[in-house]
Design an enzyme around this catalytic site. Structure first.
Site, PDB file in Angstrom:
ATOM      1  N   CYS A   2      -3.365   4.184  14.877  1.00 47.04           N
ATOM      2  CA  CYS A   2      -2.970   4.935  16.056  1.00 47.04           C
ATOM      3  C   CYS A   2      -2.171   4.075  17.022  1.00 47.04           C
ATOM      4  O   CYS A   2      -2.482   2.905  17.248  1.00 47.04           O
ATOM      5  CB  CYS A   2      -4.205   5.487  16.761  1.00 47.04           C
ATOM      6  N   ARG A  27       2.789   0.959  11.150  1.00 45.68           N
ATOM      7  CA  ARG A  27       1.335   0.772  11.158  1.00 45.68           C
ATOM      8  C   ARG A  27       0.606   1.868  10.380  1.00 45.68           C
ATOM      9  O   ARG A  27      -0.566   1.728  10.068  1.00 45.68           O
ATOM     10  CB  ARG A  27       0.834   0.770  12.613  1.00 45.68           C
ATOM     11  N   TRP A  80      -3.843   8.319  13.210  1.00 42.22           N
ATOM     12  CA  TRP A  80      -4.422   8.188  11.870  1.00 42.22           C
ATOM     13  C   TRP A  80      -5.781   8.856  11.930  1.00 42.22           C
ATOM     14  O   TRP A  80      -6.637   8.462  12.705  1.00 42.22           O
ATOM     15  CB  TRP A  80      -4.533   6.719  11.488  1.00 42.22           C
ATOM     16  N   ASN A 117      -6.823   5.987  21.315  1.00 43.26           N
ATOM     17  CA  ASN A 117      -7.092   5.202  20.113  1.00 43.26           C
ATOM     18  C   ASN A 117      -8.574   4.832  20.112  1.00 43.26           C
ATOM     19  O   ASN A 117      -9.138   4.524  21.153  1.00 43.26           O
ATOM     20  CB  ASN A 117      -6.273   3.904  20.093  1.00 43.26           C
ATOM     21  N   GLY A 118      -9.187   4.803  18.919  1.00 42.53           N
ATOM     22  CA  GLY A 118     -10.578   4.403  18.828  1.00 42.53           C
ATOM     23  C   GLY A 118     -11.466   5.546  18.393  1.00 42.53           C
ATOM     24  O   GLY A 118     -10.996   6.595  17.923  1.00 42.53           O
ATOM     25  N   GLU A 458      -5.887  -8.676  -4.670  1.00 41.00           N
ATOM     26  CA  GLU A 458      -4.858  -8.163  -3.773  1.00 41.00           C
ATOM     27  C   GLU A 458      -3.844  -7.320  -4.534  1.00 41.00           C
ATOM     28  O   GLU A 458      -3.384  -6.281  -4.041  1.00 41.00           O
ATOM     29  CB  GLU A 458      -4.160  -9.335  -3.068  1.00 41.00           C
ATOM     30  N   LYS A 462      -3.043  -3.404  -3.557  1.00 40.44           N
ATOM     31  CA  LYS A 462      -1.711  -2.902  -3.211  1.00 40.44           C
ATOM     32  C   LYS A 462      -1.284  -1.776  -4.140  1.00 40.44           C
ATOM     33  O   LYS A 462      -0.683  -0.788  -3.708  1.00 40.44           O
ATOM     34  CB  LYS A 462      -0.694  -4.054  -3.265  1.00 40.44           C
ATOM     35  N   GLU A 465      -3.278   1.494  -3.238  1.00 39.51           N
ATOM     36  CA  GLU A 465      -3.110   2.100  -1.919  1.00 39.51           C
ATOM     37  C   GLU A 465      -1.755   2.749  -1.723  1.00 39.51           C
ATOM     38  O   GLU A 465      -1.632   3.638  -0.889  1.00 39.51           O
ATOM     39  CB  GLU A 465      -3.385   1.074  -0.815  1.00 39.51           C
ATOM     40  N   HIS A 481     -18.357  -9.162 -19.837  1.00 37.83           N
ATOM     41  CA  HIS A 481     -19.582  -8.663 -19.217  1.00 37.83           C
ATOM     42  C   HIS A 481     -19.431  -7.212 -18.753  1.00 37.83           C
ATOM     43  O   HIS A 481     -20.128  -6.781 -17.842  1.00 37.83           O
ATOM     44  CB  HIS A 481     -19.985  -9.556 -18.047  1.00 37.83           C
ATOM     45  N   LYS A 580      -1.906   0.592   8.404  1.00 39.92           N
ATOM     46  CA  LYS A 580      -1.614  -0.836   8.321  1.00 39.92           C
ATOM     47  C   LYS A 580      -2.385  -1.649   9.349  1.00 39.92           C
ATOM     48  O   LYS A 580      -2.588  -2.824   9.199  1.00 39.92           O
ATOM     49  CB  LYS A 580      -0.100  -1.066   8.555  1.00 39.92           C
TER      50      LYS A 580
END
Length: 585
Positions: A2, A27, A80, A117-118, A458, A462, A465, A481, A580
């Site tokens: 946001c 973002r 978001w 935001n929040g 990583e 990526k 997502e 295993h 982001k």
């Protein structure tokens, strides 16, 4: 995540608000909106208007032009979704028109406009109280609770109404709000989410924003609001109260947030731009650094009585790294470096898990938080939790500063990193070829060992997502295993294969994959003697880089995810359900 932009000016600030949103697009968001007070430029005529969209900011701009929105007072937001689906009725800004029924409110002008935001944790309780007073809710958001509460306590002074409202809120918030009766005034407040004040240099204007980047090119005079601050911006003036309701002066800092950092330039997507700017980012980080010495980290403990970094490093006997997502994987690599090079025990924890479990504090611990944005809510909360346990030696690593963790390497190796990264980026055509094959897959496996296991993690993150391909990563030695059961000819297996002490072990793991019909995609150093063959696809890295090798090997994995997403037609810069910059838990 946001983003907030707000302004009061004697000129039309709508283009500035929209430009600010565009600079925050990278973002991640799923809706956006702008609200204005028409009367601010019409000498008392007009009321509140808004435009909202679940599309891009560019589509929002089309609405604004069609509706001829113009004002000297306004707020804007990219959202978001947390509470309520990504839909126009849940998009910010939210209005409050006072108590009434849905029918009566349909044509009732808005009295309060607010962005947030929040997350408000007690929104259900507050919602029930407001509904008892006759307030009708038109969204599923926690934010609408705040706008109605401001309206319910408003008595002619917006600042006082916001002050009374935040006393009721539990959770994290940064808000910006204006009222129909005060057309040239915006009030902001923050607790747990970032909010800054931008001091205008012309037109008697002042600004609020969640990020200085939103105001790049508009003003470089920035006031960083502190936890619990409330701020009042009006034409040609502003004032701040702290959490104790005392008037305070916060320092005005000159912040050169370059607008170019948020502009695409020659690139197709922001992700591609970020990948290709990594060599320059490292070079900028190292500029002016002659030697990697403790003094570079002076102030790690914070506060007026901070010990020198040299003394802190001398006194600590272990390191605790707290981070989330990609930053967590970076921390996992740093653990290898710290224990191998500095010979100091290091523990890496997911920040969102650390703060909610019983742990054994050690005052001789250096707590290192890694956060790309500096805003990650879970990481900041974990840091405060560690401090509450008596661990006061802290170091925060943001963005390009992460390269400073590599203290033992020869300076010439670090200086050469930008050139080495450029050579890796030159592998892009080969990676595009791989991406064409990955685009038709629905599952993928990533393997690595030692310091390159977090790089495999990583790579999988990526890919999943931004392409929506299911991907998992394993330490290659764990194949037998369980994960080998997943390997078929339809499961591409990406292997990070540097020429290190674990190479021969890794080759055995690769043979295990081939024996089950798996197809390997190998990022190999030039001297590993791994050759392309049936079922084995090899891209050779330009050079082996020793302890810094993970920094180079992660770039092809970023490019693979990016080009696979492009081939599948997904929205790279607006992946579904992701952001982001994560400013909520």
């Amino acid at each position: 995540m946001c983003g907030i932009v707000g302004a009061v000016s004697d000129r039309n600030i709508v283009p500035i608000l929209v430009q600010g949103l565009q600079r925050l697009e990278y973002r991640g968001y799923d809706s956006c909106g702008v609200a204005i007070h028409e009367a601010s430029l019409k000498h008392g005529q007009g009321g509140l208007k808004r435009a909202r969209s679940t599309s891009r900011v560019s589509e929002l701009m089309s609405q604004i032009e069609t509706d001829h929105l113009a004002s000297g007072t306004g707020i804007a937001h990219t959202r978001w979704a947390t509470h309520g689906a990504p839909a126009v009725h849940n998009a910010h800004p939210h209005f409050s028109s006072g108590p009434g029924t849905l029918a009566s409110l349909a044509n009732k002008p808005g009295r309060v406009a607010l962005v947030h935001n929040g997350i408000i944790e007690n929104h259900d309780e507050l919602r029930a109280q407001l509904q008892a007073k006759g307030y009708v809710f038109t969204s599923q958001t926690d934010t609408e609770v705040i706008s109605h509460w401001v309206d319910s306590v408003y008595d002619g002074d917006l600042f006082d109404a916001v002050k009374r409202t935040v006393l009721e809120l539990k959770g994290a918030y940064a808000i910006a709000v204006f009222h129909k009766d005060e057309p040239q005034r915006v009030v902001g407040a923050r607790a747990g989410s970032p909010l800054i004040l931008g001091v205008g240099t012309s037109h008697h204007e002042n600004f609020l924003a969640s990020d200085a980047m939103a105001l790049a090119g508009i003003t470089d005079q920035i006031v960083y609001l502190e936890e619990g601050d409330l701020v009042d911006i009006q034409l040609g003036k502003y004032w701040i109260e702290d959490r104790h309701h005392q008037r305070v002066e916060r320092p005005v800092k000159t912040v050169h947030a370059h607008s170019g950092a948020a502009e695409l330039g020659p690139y197709r997507h922001y992700m591609q731009k970020e990948i290709f700017e990594q060599p320059r980012a490292i070079a900028d980080t190292l500029e002016g650094v002659e030697h990697i010495v403790p003094e570079l980290f002076d102030g790690v403990s914070g506060g007026a009585n901070s010990a020198s970094a040299f003394q802190v490093f001398k006194d600590i006997d272990n390191v605790l790294i707290l981070a989330c997502g990609t930053s967590y994987y970076s921390g996992c690599v740093a653990k290898y470096w710290l224990e191998s090079v500095a010979k100091i025990p290091c523990q890496v924890e997911i920040a969102s898990e650390y703060r909610y479990r019983d742990s054994v504090p050690n005052p001789k611990t250096l707590v290192v938080t890694i956060t790309q944005s500096g805003e990650t809510a879970d990481t900041l909360a974990a840091l405060r939790h560690a401090q509450s346990l008596g661990m006061h030696h802290t170091l925060t690593i943001c963005n390009v500063a992460t390269s400073a963790m590599v203290r033992e390497c020869k300076l010439k190796d670090m200086r050469h990193l930008p050139a080495a990264l450029q050579a890796v980026l030159a592998l892009e055509p080969q990676i595009i070829s791989w991406s064409q094959e990955f685009a038709s897959k629905e599952n993928a496996l990533f393997l690595g060992r030692g310091t390159h296991y977090p790089i495999a993690l990583e790579g999988a993150l990526k890919l999943k997502e931004i392409t929506y391909i299911h991907a998992e990563a394993y330490a290659a030695g764990e194949l037998k295993h369980g994960p080998l059961a997943l390997v078929t000819s339809e499961m591409p297996v990406v292997t990070v294969a540097p020429n290190d002490a674990l190479l021969e072990k890794l080759k055995s793991n690769m043979q295990e994959v081939r024996a089950r019909g798996g197809v390997l995609y190998v990022l190999a150093d030039g001297d590993t003697k791994i050759e392309s063959s049936e079922g084995v696809n090899v891209i050779r890295m330009p050079e082996h880089y020793g302890v810094l090798s993970p920094i180079l090997h992660v770039v092809p994995l970023q490019l693979l995810a990016y080009h696979t997403a492009c081939a599948r037609g997904t929205d790279v810069d607006k992946p579904r359900n992701l952001a982001k910059s994560v400013t909520v838990e």
